[in-house]
Design a protein around this motif. Sequence first.
Motif, PDB file in Angstrom:
ATOM      1  N   ALA A 121      40.181  46.899  88.395  1.00 47.49           N
ATOM      2  CA  ALA A 121      39.382  46.155  89.378  1.00 47.49           C
ATOM      3  C   ALA A 121      38.380  45.235  88.677  1.00 47.49           C
ATOM      4  O   ALA A 121      38.162  44.098  89.123  1.00 47.49           O
ATOM      5  N   PHE A 122      37.779  45.703  87.588  1.00 49.98           N
ATOM      6  CA  PHE A 122      36.838  44.881  86.811  1.00 49.98           C
ATOM      7  C   PHE A 122      37.530  43.620  86.292  1.00 49.98           C
ATOM      8  O   PHE A 122      37.013  42.510  86.417  1.00 49.98           O
ATOM      9  N   ILE A 123      38.713  43.764  85.720  1.00 50.03           N
ATOM     10  CA  ILE A 123      39.463  42.626  85.175  1.00 50.03           C
ATOM     11  C   ILE A 123      39.841  41.660  86.300  1.00 50.03           C
ATOM     12  O   ILE A 123      39.716  40.438  86.153  1.00 50.03           O
ATOM     13  N   LYS A 124      40.260  42.201  87.424  1.00 52.80           N
ATOM     14  CA  LYS A 124      40.631  41.361  88.567  1.00 52.80           C
ATOM     15  C   LYS A 124      39.419  40.572  89.064  1.00 52.80           C
ATOM     16  O   LYS A 124      39.516  39.366  89.310  1.00 52.80           O
ATOM     17  N   ARG A 125      38.255  41.231  89.195  1.00 51.98           N
ATOM     18  CA  ARG A 125      37.030  40.531  89.638  1.00 51.98           C
ATOM     19  C   ARG A 125      36.614  39.453  88.647  1.00 51.98           C
ATOM     20  O   ARG A 125      36.194  38.363  89.029  1.00 51.98           O
ATOM     21  N   ALA A 126      36.733  39.758  87.354  1.00 53.43           N
ATOM     22  CA  ALA A 126      36.316  38.808  86.313  1.00 53.43           C
ATOM     23  C   ALA A 126      37.165  37.544  86.320  1.00 53.43           C
ATOM     24  O   ALA A 126      36.702  36.492  85.879  1.00 53.43           O
ATOM     25  N   ASN A 127      38.377  37.628  86.821  1.00 50.39           N
ATOM     26  CA  ASN A 127      39.281  36.484  86.838  1.00 50.39           C
ATOM     27  C   ASN A 127      39.501  35.904  88.231  1.00 50.39           C
ATOM     28  O   ASN A 127      40.311  34.992  88.399  1.00 50.39           O
ATOM     29  N   ASP A 128      38.790  36.406  89.211  1.00 54.44           N
ATOM     30  CA  ASP A 128      38.903  35.935  90.589  1.00 54.44           C
ATOM     31  C   ASP A 128      38.309  34.529  90.701  1.00 54.44           C
ATOM     32  O   ASP A 128      37.211  34.283  90.199  1.00 54.44           O
ATOM     33  N   PRO A 129      39.004  33.606  91.361  1.00 56.39           N
ATOM     34  CA  PRO A 129      38.442  32.260  91.531  1.00 56.39           C
ATOM     35  C   PRO A 129      37.081  32.255  92.250  1.00 56.39           C
ATOM     36  O   PRO A 129      36.295  31.347  92.069  1.00 56.39           O
ATOM     37  N   GLU A 130      36.805  33.268  93.041  1.00 60.95           N
ATOM     38  CA  GLU A 130      35.537  33.363  93.767  1.00 60.95           C
ATOM     39  C   GLU A 130      34.565  34.329  93.082  1.00 60.95           C
ATOM     40  O   GLU A 130      33.659  34.859  93.723  1.00 60.95           O
ATOM     41  N   ARG A 131      34.727  34.530  91.795  1.00 59.74           N
ATOM     42  CA  ARG A 131      33.883  35.486  91.067  1.00 59.74           C
ATOM     43  C   ARG A 131      32.411  35.094  91.160  1.00 59.74           C
ATOM     44  O   ARG A 131      32.080  33.924  91.320  1.00 59.74           O
ATOM     45  N   SER A 132      31.553  36.101  91.004  1.00 59.11           N
ATOM     46  CA  SER A 132      30.118  35.852  91.124  1.00 59.11           C
ATOM     47  C   SER A 132      29.437  35.721  89.764  1.00 59.11           C
ATOM     48  O   SER A 132      28.239  35.467  89.696  1.00 59.11           O
ATOM     49  N   GLN A 133      30.171  35.924  88.682  1.00 57.86           N
ATOM     50  CA  GLN A 133      29.600  35.782  87.342  1.00 57.86           C
ATOM     51  C   GLN A 133      30.714  35.448  86.363  1.00 57.86           C
ATOM     52  O   GLN A 133      31.888  35.579  86.674  1.00 57.86           O
ATOM     53  N   GLN A 134      30.310  35.010  85.167  1.00 59.12           N
ATOM     54  CA  GLN A 134      31.285  34.781  84.099  1.00 59.12           C
ATOM     55  C   GLN A 134      31.218  35.961  83.146  1.00 59.12           C
ATOM     56  O   GLN A 134      30.129  36.388  82.752  1.00 59.12           O
ATOM     57  N   THR A 135      32.387  36.471  82.788  1.00 59.58           N
ATOM     58  CA  THR A 135      32.485  37.660  81.947  1.00 59.58           C
ATOM     59  C   THR A 135      33.396  37.364  80.767  1.00 59.58           C
ATOM     60  O   THR A 135      34.471  36.796  80.936  1.00 59.58           O
ATOM     61  N   TRP A 136      32.949  37.775  79.581  1.00 61.05           N
ATOM     62  CA  TRP A 136      33.725  37.592  78.361  1.00 61.05           C
ATOM     63  C   TRP A 136      33.928  38.928  77.666  1.00 61.05           C
ATOM     64  O   TRP A 136      33.032  39.770  77.648  1.00 61.05           O
ATOM     65  N   VAL A 137      35.072  39.061  77.035  1.00 65.30           N
ATOM     66  CA  VAL A 137      35.353  40.172  76.123  1.00 65.30           C
ATOM     67  C   VAL A 137      35.063  39.670  74.718  1.00 65.30           C
ATOM     68  O   VAL A 137      35.407  38.536  74.373  1.00 65.30           O
ATOM     69  N   LEU A 138      34.425  40.495  73.908  1.00 64.29           N
ATOM     70  CA  LEU A 138      34.247  40.200  72.483  1.00 64.29           C
ATOM     71  C   LEU A 138      35.556  40.596  71.809  1.00 64.29           C
ATOM     72  O   LEU A 138      35.875  41.781  71.715  1.00 64.29           O
ATOM     73  N   ASP A 139      36.349  39.629  71.392  1.00 61.64           N
ATOM     74  CA  ASP A 139      37.684  39.850  70.829  1.00 61.64           C
ATOM     75  C   ASP A 139      37.648  39.572  69.327  1.00 61.64           C
ATOM     76  O   ASP A 139      37.489  38.432  68.903  1.00 61.64           O
ATOM     77  N   GLY A 140      37.817  40.617  68.526  1.00 63.56           N
ATOM     78  CA  GLY A 140      37.766  40.489  67.076  1.00 63.56           C
ATOM     79  C   GLY A 140      39.122  40.462  66.409  1.00 63.56           C
ATOM     80  O   GLY A 140      39.212  40.558  65.179  1.00 63.56           O
ATOM     81  N   ALA A 141      40.204  40.333  67.181  1.00 58.53           N
ATOM     82  CA  ALA A 141      41.557  40.408  66.617  1.00 58.53           C
ATOM     83  C   ALA A 141      41.804  39.384  65.522  1.00 58.53           C
ATOM     84  O   ALA A 141      42.419  39.692  64.499  1.00 58.53           O
ATOM     85  N   ALA A 142      41.326  38.165  65.690  1.00 55.19           N
ATOM     86  CA  ALA A 142      41.560  37.110  64.684  1.00 55.19           C
ATOM     87  C   ALA A 142      40.850  37.414  63.367  1.00 55.19           C
ATOM     88  O   ALA A 142      41.217  36.873  62.322  1.00 55.19           O
ATOM     89  N   GLN A 143      39.842  38.273  63.414  1.00 53.35           N
ATOM     90  CA  GLN A 143      39.095  38.639  62.204  1.00 53.35           C
ATOM     91  C   GLN A 143      39.484  40.034  61.700  1.00 53.35           C
ATOM     92  O   GLN A 143      38.790  40.615  60.872  1.00 53.35           O
TER      93      GLN A 143
END
Length: 190
Positions: A68-90
């Motif tokens: 549900a968190f992931i779905k809300r974070a990507n919803d076109p009507e979301r109420s905030q912007q959410t980012w994951v700290l992704d360290g895979a490239a490092q």
Amino acid sequence: MTVIMTDLPKTPMSPALGEQPVIETERFTLRPPRISDQGLLHLYAGDKRVANATRSIPHPLPPEATEAFIKRANDPERSQQTWVLDGAAQGLSEVLGVISLKPLDRDQCEVSFWVAPSFWGTGLARTAVKAIVDANPLKSKTIFASIFQDNQASARVVTFAGFQYLGDAEAYCVSREATVKTWTYLCKTA
């Protein structure tokens, strides 16, 4: 610190928030959550230490909460912007933590963040908050942070990023099922 913002073409649009950028740092990439993050997000957010440091993460974490968190974070009507700290490239974990910006009135927003306990004390939260302040993707004039008073490490994170102490308050913590004393900080960006 080098911060590079790039647009992520497949990120949903929200009239209030616009397209969510990807923010590159030397240590990790800040990007929107993906379905493939579900396992690690559930593992880390399900840790009571993480939940107790946030206002909104319940403990124990319900089975469908991460999806549900992931779905809300990507919803076109979301109420905030959410980012994951992704360290895979490092060569680090694909999920190191989460940071979000919630728009407020008058060109203001509030930042919230958490880092997985395995990475505490490594400076990842400092880097993430500083990157968000430097990139200022919502073009806010003021960014607020509310930190529980028993979380001095997060208080140090925001002061490192240029936030100034504003005052004391209280906020409800879902996992603790209690109102907790907070410190409020602000950072002027313009």
